[in-house]
Design a protein around this motif. Structure first.
Motif: not given
Length: 355
Positions: A69-72, A74-75, A78
């Motif tokens: 996924q894109d970083k944002e 994905e955060e 998580r």
């Protein structure tokens, strides 16, 4: 554990159908039985559903992370994953507690007996303080209190007082109160200001029905006599007081608080049934040594369980090494902190015993 939870979930679905079945509803006894089972299963099943939801969220989140996924985003996943893992772990702990064998007496009303012990008048005064403490606690829970018998002193204490408390979960909350309660304070009758130590014995008995304890009328000796002490116009003029002796066990119960001999007899029989049941339970517990080890207190009437120290404003429960500097609040009925700690310690001991 999870096989058992699946089985309980299936049983819950079955019972849910039964309590809505017109044929079952028509049979009040059967319907009440299913309603009770439904009530007992509901917290377990709801907690298991919460566990499974968290578990599914974890699986979905891990799958999305593996897909990339894109970083944002994905955060965010998580964070959700971390929260779901915490939820699942907490649910697992709570489910272990919920699956512990339930005390069959937990939902029963109770009979509380308080007797002044070492300390004479001061012990009798503290017996009255404990009576007030339990009464105020019961009132905070909206439970009903009924004095069954009492032996008051001239200065406002009790040599002995026995009362019933009716309310949902009364026994589950009060069962750890049995034992010796010690008080350290300067008595009102002490002119020198010296601190005295006195003791009061408390017994908490589950109230039982006729069907639970079979009493042969031939095993009873019933005596009637004139009530004594402060009271109404019937005191010392009619044989309203009742004394019942259970010959096989030697248990003796006297009641004289009511003006009616019939009412005194009913109250005496209520106390007698609970005392006989208590003797039977004590014998059973002695035979189950392992169960005995997993209890916070043995229920032994001679066990010193708590000290109320007035000079320090301190209450100490010796079974779990709990000390609270909240003496006035506790004696005013704010007992939940003590009771919750005792229940938690008992659950922890039982969980340790099962591992």
């Amino acid at each position: 554990m999870f096989d058992k939870l699946e089985s309980l979930e299936e049983r819950y679905a079955f019972v849910s159908e039964k309590i809505s079945d017109p044929e079952v509803i028509a049979d009040h006894v059967e319907w009440s039985k299913y309603c009770k089972e439904h009530s007992d299963l509901t917290p377990i099943v709801n907690k298991y559903k919460e566990y499974k939801t968290a578990k599914q969220t974890i699986a979905d989140d891990k799958e999305m992370l593996e897909a990339g996924q894109d970083k944002e985003f994905e955060e965010m996943i998580r964070e959700e994953l971390s929260l779901a893992q915490q939820t699942m772990e907490q649910c697992a702990k709570e489910l272990k507690v919920l699956l512990l064998p339930k005390d069959p007496n937990d939902d029963k009303n109770v009979i509380v007996e308080i007797r002044g012990g070492t300390g004479g008048d001061e012990a009798a005064l503290f017996a009255a303080d404990l009576m007030r403490m339990y009464s105020m606690y019961a009132e905070s829970k909206r439970w009903k209190i009924d004095i069954l018998s009492s032996n008051p002193t001239d200065i406002g204490g009790y040599k002995e007082v026995c009362f019933s408390i009716e309310g949902q979960g009364a026994y589950s909350r009060l069962k750890f109160e049995s034992g010796v309660h010690r008080v350290q304070r300067v008595p009102e009758t002490e002119s020198g200001g010296r601190i005295h130590t006195s003791a009061v014995t408390v017994a908490v008995l589950p109230e039982v029905e006729d069907v639970e304890v079979e009493i042969n009328p031939n095993d009873l000796r019933i005596d009637v006599f004139r009530a004594g002490g402060p009271g109404g116009q019937c005191v010392n003029t009619t044989d309203s007081a009742v004394r019942i002796t259970h010959i096989p066990t030697g248990i003796v119960v006297s009641c004289q608080d009511e003006k009616s001999q019939h009412k005194n007899k009913d109250k005496a029989m209520k106390i007698l049934r609970s005392r006989i049941y208590d003797v039977m339970e004590e014998q059973r517990n002695k035979e189950i040594a392992d169960e005995r080890k997993s209890q916070v207190g043995s229920g032994d009437r001679s066990e010193r369980i708590r000290t109320y120290n007035f000079p320090q404003g301190r209450v100490t429960d010796h079974r779990i090494n709990l000390t609270l500097y909240k003496l006035e609040q506790i004696l005013d009925g704010a007992m939940d902190e003590v009771i919750d700690a005792l229940i938690t310690a008992d659950q922890a001991a039982k969980l340790a015993g099962e591992e």
